[in-house]
Scaffold this active site. Structure first.
Site, PDB file in Angstrom:
ATOM      1  N   ASN A  36      49.989  45.334 -78.056  1.00  0.00           N
ATOM      2  CA  ASN A  36      49.986  43.882 -78.254  1.00  0.00           C
ATOM      3  C   ASN A  36      50.334  43.154 -76.965  1.00  0.00           C
ATOM      4  OD1 ASN A  36      52.533  45.108 -78.917  1.00  0.00           O
ATOM      5  ND2 ASN A  36      53.269  43.189 -79.753  1.00  0.00           N
TER       6      ASN A  36
ATOM      7  N   GLU B 181      45.959  46.533 -82.299  1.00  0.00           N
ATOM      8  CA  GLU B 181      44.764  47.104 -82.936  1.00  0.00           C
ATOM      9  C   GLU B 181      43.500  46.415 -82.450  1.00  0.00           C
ATOM     10  OE1 GLU B 181      47.554  46.074 -84.251  1.00  0.00           O
ATOM     11  OE2 GLU B 181      48.076  47.141 -86.091  1.00  0.00           O
TER      12      GLU B 181
HETATM   13  N1  THU Z   1      51.368  42.926 -84.024  1.00  0.00           N
HETATM   14  C1  THU Z   1      50.431  43.875 -83.720  1.00  0.00           C
HETATM   15  O1  THU Z   1      50.223  44.219 -82.547  1.00  0.00           O
HETATM   16  N2  THU Z   1      49.746  44.421 -84.739  1.00  0.00           N
HETATM   17  C2  THU Z   1      49.888  44.069 -86.041  1.00  0.00           C
HETATM   18  O2  THU Z   1      49.100  44.491 -86.874  1.00  0.00           O
HETATM   19  C3  THU Z   1      50.999  43.219 -86.440  1.00  0.00           C
HETATM   20  C4  THU Z   1      51.680  42.481 -85.348  1.00  0.00           C
HETATM   21  C5  THU Z   1      52.073  42.277 -82.906  1.00  0.00           C
HETATM   22  C6  THU Z   1      51.688  40.846 -82.727  1.00  0.00           C
HETATM   23  C7  THU Z   1      52.922  40.281 -82.057  1.00  0.00           C
HETATM   24  O3  THU Z   1      52.805  40.488 -80.659  1.00  0.00           O
HETATM   25  C8  THU Z   1      54.048  41.136 -82.599  1.00  0.00           C
HETATM   26  O4  THU Z   1      53.456  42.304 -83.141  1.00  0.00           O
HETATM   27  C9  THU Z   1      54.895  40.455 -83.668  1.00  0.00           C
HETATM   28  O5  THU Z   1      54.112  39.956 -84.677  1.00  0.00           O
END
Ligand code: THU
Length: 160
Positions: free
Chosen positions: A62, A75
């Site tokens: 992320n 993802e």
């Molecule tokens: N996040 C992801 O990378 N994947 C997900 O499916 C849920 C949330 C990240 C987004 C953000 O940077 C952090 O987790 C908190 O929501």
């Protein structure tokens, strides 16, 4: 009036060692790539590893932004990278690991709704199911046999 019941089955593994060797290897890559997440706002780091049919592995984490909605989940970072760089290479499966940097996340972290919708596009495009394995920092792993299992009443191209 009629009730509609949708049943779905997931597989629970007590820990990463219980996974088949190839999936364990892919999950290990998801765990490692979690550290590349840029998450100064949420302190929640997610890593995703995608295995392609050619054997290539595409990684994503992320990436946050001071303008919050401009960031992107692990993802989607991974699947868009796979689609952009290897458009004809089928997605075989995806492993995801997510954890807070403030405390250990021990429960499995499933992909968010927007990521499910994005992943589904590739499942439909390739006409082959994409199993998804997800976990926290350590501990249990859940396997969904496909993206569609995570997303009943999917919005897809037929609706357009
Ligand atoms: N996040 C992801 O990378 N994947 C997900 O499916 C849920 C949330 C990240 C987004 C953000 O940077 C952090 O987790 C908190 O929501």
């Amino acid at each position: 009036m009629e009730e509609i019941t949708i049943q779905t089955t997931f597989v629970l593994f007590q820990n990463i060692e219980k996974l088949p060797a190839d999936i364990q290897n892919l999950m290990q890559k998801a765990i490692e790539t979690r550290s590349n997440a840029y998450a100064p706002y949420s302190n929640f780091k997610v890593g995703a590893a995608i295995l392609l049919k050619s054997g290539r592995v595409v990684l994503g984490s992320n990436q946050e932004n001071a303008a919050f909605p401009s960031g992107l989940c692990a993802e989607r970072t991974a699947v868009f990278s796979a689609g952009a760089n290897f458009p004809n290479d089928e997605v075989v499966c995806i492993c995801i690991s997510g954890s807070s940097t403030k405390k250990d996340t021990l429960e499995p972290v499933p992909p968010c709704g927007a990521c499910r919708q994005s992943l589904l596009e590739y499942e439909n495009k390739q006409k082959a199911l994409i199993p998804i394995y997800f976990m926290g920092k350590s501990g249990k792993v859940i396997k969904s046999p496909s993206v569609r299992n995570l997303l009943p009443f999917i919005f897809k191209e037929d609706s357009l």
